[in-house]
Structures are given as C-alpha cells and as structure tokens.
Design an enzyme around this catalytic site. Structure first.
Site, PDB file in Angstrom:
ATOM      1  N   LYS A 170       0.857  -1.181   0.000  1.00 22.20           N
ATOM      2  CA  LYS A 170       0.000   0.000   0.000  1.00 22.20           C
ATOM      3  C   LYS A 170       0.897   1.235   0.000  1.00 22.20           C
ATOM      4  O   LYS A 170       1.444   1.632   1.025  1.00 22.20           O
ATOM      5  CB  LYS A 170      -0.905   0.062   1.237  1.00 22.20           C
ATOM      6  CG  LYS A 170      -1.916   1.224   1.154  1.00 22.20           C
ATOM      7  CD  LYS A 170      -2.485   1.621   2.495  1.00 22.20           C
ATOM      8  CE  LYS A 170      -1.668   2.670   3.188  1.00 22.20           C
ATOM      9  NZ  LYS A 170      -1.653   4.000   2.495  1.00 22.20           N
ATOM     10  N   GLU A 245       9.245   1.450  11.302  1.00 18.87           N
ATOM     11  CA  GLU A 245      10.226   2.533  11.252  1.00 18.87           C
ATOM     12  C   GLU A 245       9.421   3.810  11.377  1.00 18.87           C
ATOM     13  O   GLU A 245       8.695   4.194  10.461  1.00 18.87           O
ATOM     14  CB  GLU A 245      11.030   2.469   9.947  1.00 18.87           C
ATOM     15  CG  GLU A 245      12.269   3.350   9.963  1.00 18.87           C
ATOM     16  CD  GLU A 245      12.023   4.695   9.347  1.00 18.87           C
ATOM     17  OE1 GLU A 245      11.845   5.667  10.129  1.00 18.87           O
ATOM     18  OE2 GLU A 245      11.998   4.793   8.119  1.00 18.87           O
ATOM     19  N   CYS A 279      12.670  11.296   8.533  1.00 16.66           N
ATOM     20  CA  CYS A 279      12.507  10.853   9.915  1.00 16.66           C
ATOM     21  C   CYS A 279      13.816  10.891  10.687  1.00 16.66           C
ATOM     22  O   CYS A 279      13.822  10.987  11.911  1.00 16.66           O
ATOM     23  CB  CYS A 279      11.907   9.447   9.946  1.00 16.66           C
ATOM     24  SG  CYS A 279      12.750   8.287   8.854  1.00 16.66           S
ATOM     25  N   GLU A 378       8.207  15.795  16.582  1.00 17.73           N
ATOM     26  CA  GLU A 378       8.751  15.751  15.233  1.00 17.73           C
ATOM     27  C   GLU A 378       8.010  16.763  14.373  1.00 17.73           C
ATOM     28  O   GLU A 378       6.799  16.676  14.190  1.00 17.73           O
ATOM     29  CB  GLU A 378       8.605  14.343  14.657  1.00 17.73           C
ATOM     30  CG  GLU A 378       9.263  14.168  13.315  1.00 17.73           C
ATOM     31  CD  GLU A 378       9.165  12.748  12.798  1.00 17.73           C
ATOM     32  OE1 GLU A 378      10.142  12.258  12.213  1.00 17.73           O
ATOM     33  OE2 GLU A 378       8.104  12.120  12.977  1.00 17.73           O
TER      34      GLU A 378
END
Length: 478
Positions: A170, A245, A279, A378
C-alpha cells in the site's frame, strides 16, 4: 492529469471492488494533479489471496532463480528512472535534482543491495545434530510513506522478494504516482502472478485491513509513531510480526574543535535536505554554550542561504508535501515562538515571492529548552532547534532525553572523541560527520519503532528461523 484507477493483483491490472477515488494535489501548485482509486477490505482480500497462492511456489524458488529475477528488475528500473523522478517531483514537490538524484537512486541502491545480500546469505547452518534454517516468513503487508516514497517501497519490496516472500503493497495515498510507476516496473519484469500485489488506499481502509488480515504473516510499516501504534494494535490479535520505522527527533552533537563552524553549517544543510521531511533529520543541534553565539551566526547565514522553490538550482528545497503538513509546520513554528524560543532565521509564513505552494521558510530557533514542544515533537519540516551544553556528559544526556531513538549525529574533527560520543547515544544509528552507508541497518529505539531495514539486517526481517534437531547423527560436529 494522471488517473490511476486500477490495482495490481495476481499479475493483472484490475478494477477495484467498488470504485472510490481520491484527488492528489501537486504541492508546488496547490492544484489537483491526478486521481487514484481507493481500495477497501475486499480489495485487500483479493490481493492477499493472490499472494498466498503464489507463496507456495515463490518460497521454493532457488537463490539463482530469485537473483535472475532481481537482475531483470535492475534493467526495468533503470528504463523508468526518468518517469519515477517526474512522479516524485509531481506528487511531493521534490525539486528535479533531488527527485532524479537521491529519491530515485536510493531505490536502485536497495535493489543492488538485496542482490548482494542474497548472493552470500547463509540460509542453513548445522549446529551439532541440529539444522537451523532461515526461510521466508510468508505473505507481507507493506505500508509506505510519502516523504521518500521510492526509497521506502524499495527497501521493503526488494529484500522481501529476495528472501522468497510474497507481498501486498500500500503506497502512500499522498504520494502514490511513484508507487504506480514502480508497480509497472515490477509488471514489466515478469514476476510470477501474485508474488507482488499493489492496492492504493488510506490508512483506515487499506492499511487497517492489511495489518489485521489473518492471511498476512508480517507487516512492515513506515510512518508516524501515532499511526504505527494503530498498526501494532490491529496486528496484535493475529500475532503477526510487526516491523516499524517511525518518527525521530535526532540529536546532532557538535564537538568543540577546529571544525566547529563547518560542522554547524553541515548540520543546517543536512537538516534542510528534502525540506526537512526525513525521519532521521538532525533536528536538534547541540553546541557548547561557550560557542553559542558563533553557532547561531553560522546557522543563520547557512539557513538564509538556502534557496526555496528554484527548480533550476540543484541545491534549492521544495515545498512540504501537503496542505495538512504545511499547517502543522506553521503551527509548530508559532508554538516555538510562544514558548520563548528565538527565531534567528526564517519564521512563520511563506518565503518571499512564493505565494503559491506549500513552501516553508528555512527556520532556525535558538534559546531552545529541551522541554519545549519544538524540541520534543517531530516537526517534519525545515526547522532546526539549537540547544546548548556545558560538557559532553550533558550533551549526551540532552541528546538521549527524547521519546525517540531513530538516529543520532556527531560532528567534529576529533574522530576518537566522536566515536566515544556516538557509542553513548541511544539510537538505532549514529553517523559521524554525516557519513552514509546504504547497507547499514536502519531503524530505531523507543518510539522510533522496532526491527531494521536496509542491508543484511533488513533482509533478515523477512525470514523465520526453524530448528530441526536430529537432522544429523548425534554428536555431529558444527
């Protein structure tokens, strides 16, 4: 205008069980640039059935057969490199130089790495009378993000194929065009029907259906920590392997030495790459308090030199990938100001002369306390926080004082000191002076996830371990 209204299931482009569509925006123009079909649980069922059927045969192929197929993929991938770059530029706004460079080349790098690992991997080891086998885990659900769309597809699909697994992918619905082109590459390579399947969709629809599906043996997810928690919850009742992750808030400890100015400038430059949408971005720069003024001056000058939106300049950065992301980043910049941090470059709003597009001013904050929101959350935009330390013990303590643990950085001329500091940072990878190794394991501690991607460790995520005691006569040597 792109229209991708079919899914790839059992080696064929097929219509969705129920046609529902989603518009895809171009973040440089804020206009609709394409449309994709959005799948449902019924589409996932079809794809999983195809993958399960194909697994019986694909899992039994030889190393040589899989190497041959991967080599064909190299040829087909290279043929479509230009199309992949155009797709990434259009879907997420990556400047042409970034799209045609790292964004596309990393995908090919993961393919070459998978080939190299497969050539030499030991699938069987004899331990006395026991044979220990590493065999493909089964059908894998692969859920990928929008920020490095090809990289994240490639570092899941290629090792899974090499290991002998089948899969359902996906791609991100925010940046789906590269996933379509990637799937066309797979189709052109002639993989056996059902080994690779692709269904477009969003998280609540296709993502949840994949992670909870009893026919999926393992789910590999890259994305936010919040979404990763939902994936793990959905997967728990079927006790499947979950590799994640997730987010990061990576510290960059700048050492007090003769390379200080260069280290600060490099840290700002790396932070701004891909518009800060990585990230593992070095978003918290830790510098000696005794050299804070120097650090701020270098960081300001470097950030102010970053060009934004200039497609002809190979060093320029693009927009963030969506309106939602733009609003989030702007909100966090304002939050930093409200909590007392000092803007030394950039700040709220769009860069001058860019009224259209989700462009963010390259921003640097000083006077940042590690408890501020901008130091904890973040941001996923071109926003750097500078924090001060009195000694290296405090630097390491501040660096580790985060919910995340994906990446760390140490910058300086004293390699022995950098090595010692790197060993103390609690993160899945710590790079010295921004070194890069595509075969090094990639993954995090704490809220940054579990499992590893890239290289041999990433290959191992797609394998199960089986022991067969008594395989050899009792007393046999290793």
């Amino acid at each position: 205008m792109r229209e991708y209204l079919k899914f790839y299931i059992a080696g064929q482009w097929v219509d969705p069980a129920e046609l529902r569509t989603l518009d895809v925006d171009n973040p440089t123009t804020e206009q609709v640039t394409g449309k994709i079909a959005i799948g449902t649980g019924a589409d996932v069922d079809r794809a999983v059935t195809a993958a399960r059927t194909a697994f019986d045969t694909w899992s039994q192929t030889s190393r040589e057969e899989r190497l041959d197929m991967l080599q064909v993929l190299v040829e087909e991938y290279q043929k479509r490199a230009g199309d992949l770059a155009e797709a990434v530029h259009e879907e997420m706004g990556a400047p042409p130089s970034l799209a045609a460079g790292p964004q596309v080349h990393l995908g090919l790098g993961h393919l070459v790495t998978a080939i190299d690992v497969l050539k030499n991997f030991s699938f069987e080891e004899q331990h006395g009378s026991t044979l220990v086998i590493r065999e493909p885990i089964g059908v894998c659900g692969l859920i990928t993000p929008w920020n490095w769309p090809i990289n994240q597809i490639a570092c899941k699909v290629f090792p899974a194929l090499a290991a002998g697994c089948t899969m359902v992918l996906k791609p991100s619905e925010i940046a789906p065009f590269s996933g379509q082109i990637f799937t066309e590459v797979i189709d052109a390579a002639g993989l056996p029907a059902g080994v690779y399947n692709m269904v477009f969709g969003d998280g609540p629809g296709v993502g949840a259906a994949l992670s909870s599906h009893p026919g999926i043996d393992m789910v590999s997810f890259t994305g936010s920590t919040r979404a990763g928690i939902e994936v793990a919850r959905n997967a728990a009742p079927t006790v499947k392997r979950v590799a994640q992750e997730l987010g990061g808030k990576s510290p960059n400890i700048v050492l007090d030495d003769e390379a200080f100015g260069r280290s600060v400038a490099a840290g700002v430059t790396v932070m701004m790459m891909n518009t800060g949408q990585s990230c593992n971005a070095p978003s918290r720069m830790l510098v000696p308090n005794s050299r804070m003024d120097e650090a701020v001056a270098v960081a300001r000058a470097t950030a102010e030199g970053v060009k934004v939106g200039d497609l002809a300049d190979g060093s320029a950065i693009g927009p963030v990938a969506s309106r939602t992301q733009f609003e989030k980043v702007q909100g966090l910049i304002r939050k930093g100001i409200e909590e007392g941090a000092t803007v030394v470059a950039g700040g709220p709003g769009r860069p001058e002369g860019l009224a259209t597009g989700y462009y963010v001013r390259p921003t640097v904050f000083a006077d940042v306390d590690n408890h501020m929101t901008i130091a904890r959350e973040e941001i996923f935009g071109p926003v750097l926080c500078i924090l001060g330390y009195d000694d290296l013990d405090q630097a390491v303590s501040l660096g580790n004082d985060t919910d995340y643990g994906l990446y760390g950085y140490v910058s300086g001329a004293d390699l022995n000191q950098a090595r010692a500091v790197a060993r103390r940072i609690r993160a899945g990878a710590v790079t010295i002076n921004h070194a890069f190794d595509i075969s090094a394991p990639f993954g995090g501690y704490k809220h940054s996830g579990n499992g590893r991607e890239w290289g041999e460790e990433g290959f191992g995520e797609y394998l199960e371990t089986k022991a067969i005691p008594g395989y050899a006569p009792a007393g046999a040597e290793d």
